[in-house]
Write a protein that holds these residues in place. Structure first.
Motif, PDB file in Angstrom:
ATOM      1  N   GLY A  79     -11.523  63.830   4.766  1.00  9.75           N
ATOM      2  CA  GLY A  79     -11.786  62.434   4.472  1.00  9.75           C
ATOM      3  C   GLY A  79     -11.221  62.033   3.111  1.00  9.75           C
ATOM      4  O   GLY A  79     -11.182  62.842   2.185  1.00  9.75           O
ATOM      5  N   SER A 133     -12.026  57.540   5.690  1.00 13.87           N
ATOM      6  CA  SER A 133     -13.351  58.134   5.517  1.00 13.87           C
ATOM      7  C   SER A 133     -14.364  57.134   6.060  1.00 13.87           C
ATOM      8  O   SER A 133     -14.153  55.917   5.951  1.00 13.87           O
ATOM      9  CB  SER A 133     -13.653  58.436   4.050  1.00 13.87           C
ATOM     10  N   ALA A 157     -14.996  59.071  10.781  1.00 10.90           N
ATOM     11  CA  ALA A 157     -16.023  60.114  10.766  1.00 10.90           C
ATOM     12  C   ALA A 157     -15.419  61.475  11.084  1.00 10.90           C
ATOM     13  O   ALA A 157     -15.844  62.498  10.533  1.00 10.90           O
ATOM     14  CB  ALA A 157     -17.132  59.785  11.765  1.00 10.90           C
ATOM     15  N   ASP A 214     -13.937  62.928   7.947  1.00  8.08           N
ATOM     16  CA  ASP A 214     -14.964  63.529   7.088  1.00  8.08           C
ATOM     17  C   ASP A 214     -15.425  64.876   7.637  1.00  8.08           C
ATOM     18  O   ASP A 214     -15.571  65.848   6.891  1.00  8.08           O
ATOM     19  CB  ASP A 214     -16.160  62.575   6.968  1.00  8.08           C
ATOM     20  N   PRO A 265     -12.027  59.054   0.691  1.00 15.62           N
ATOM     21  CA  PRO A 265     -12.772  57.841   0.331  1.00 15.62           C
ATOM     22  C   PRO A 265     -11.895  56.842  -0.406  1.00 15.62           C
ATOM     23  O   PRO A 265     -11.034  57.215  -1.215  1.00 15.62           O
ATOM     24  CB  PRO A 265     -13.896  58.379  -0.556  1.00 15.62           C
TER      25      PRO A 265
END
Length: 281
Positions: free
Chosen positions: A200, A223, A192, A195, A202
């Protein structure tokens, strides 16, 4: 003074006294609660011994990122206060000191609050560990009380080592089990944090190998939206567990000596860079 303080090691019977204090309000203390409180009480006792050996002028010396030891203790107590308030311990303590209070009072208020927090949590039922409590840090966050207690151990240890550095004393890392718990606590927050920092990644995972006491291998999502299973491992970082914890505390650079990086260097740099911002100062 450094020689005198260096000889003030915790007596062998410290653990027995710690556990007895944790059980005082409600014997016997639940095993998980006891396991969380014992490291905190040990770190509080170690820090208090350091403060007890400080001559008056040393309280005004800069330490770590703080303007003085006095400011550091005031900062630590303010962060402890948030957890104390969440447990109900804050209802039984005076929350604010006077601007002109003595260093003895600054130390006493911090220690009294820490002791009250221990008594309150020791008297609680185990489900209390699941209740939300605030974490200290740059961004507000609430996590289960068990994690907030781990953070209190972490911060108390780091600030004690800040004072040891001031006194030219060697650092004193926590036991391996506690280093592992601190590292795992930080790694749960890290996806977190990646992000939130706009870094982040993904569907990407980093393999972190922590060496030495408290070590082990972890897969870390880059992420919060990324599961560690089925995602691509894009980078590897190898670092001593203690050094990683100090990195998270902001006490070393983002790529200190002793860190080995493989795979995508940008992903590793993002991971280490964000980890270094997660301290409580």
């Amino acid at each position: 003074m450094g020689g005198e303080l260096a000889d003030r090691r915790p007596p062998p019977e410290l653990r027995a006294r710690v556990l007895a204090a944790a059980r005082a309000a409600r014997p016997p203390c639940d095993a998980e609660i006891e396991g969380l409180l014992a490291p905190y009480v040990a770190q509080v006792a170690a820090f208090d011994r350091l403060l007890g050996g400080l001559a008056g002028p040393l309280w005004l010396r800069p330490v770590g990122p703080h303007a003085s030891v006095r400011a550091l203790v005031t900062h630590l107590r303010a962060n402890d206060t948030m957890v104390a308030a969440a447990t109900g311990a804050g209802d039984r303590i005076v929350r604010r000191g006077r601007p002109d209070e003595s260093t003895v009072d600054v130390r006493r208020r911090w220690r009294s609050q820490a002791d009250e927090l221990v008594r309150t949590v020791a008297a609680a039922e185990p489900p209390a560990l699941d209740r939300p409590a605030p974490l200290a840090g740059r961004a507000p966050a609430w996590r289960p009380l068990r994690e907030a207690l781990t953070q209190r151990v972490f911060e108390t240890w780091i600030h004690a080592d800040d004072v040891r550095t001031l006194l030219a004393l060697p650092p004193e890392p926590p036991p391996p089990r506690q280093l592992r718990r601190i590292a795992d606590f930080a790694l749960r927050l890290l996806p977190a944090a990646m992000d939130a920092a706009g870094r982040g990644r993904p569907h990407q995972v980093l393999r972190l190998t922590l060496t030495g006491p408290g070590g082990g291998e972890r897969l870390v999502a880059l992420s919060a939206a990324t599961p560690t299973t089925g995602s691509t491992v894009v980078a590897e970082v190898t670092v001593a567990a203690e050094l990683f914890c100090r990195l998270v505390a902001g006490r070393v650079g983002t790529l200190p000596a002793g860190v080995s990086v493989g795979g995508d260097p940008r992903a590793a740099a993002d991971f280490l860079g964000v980890a270094a911002t997660m301290g409580c100062d």
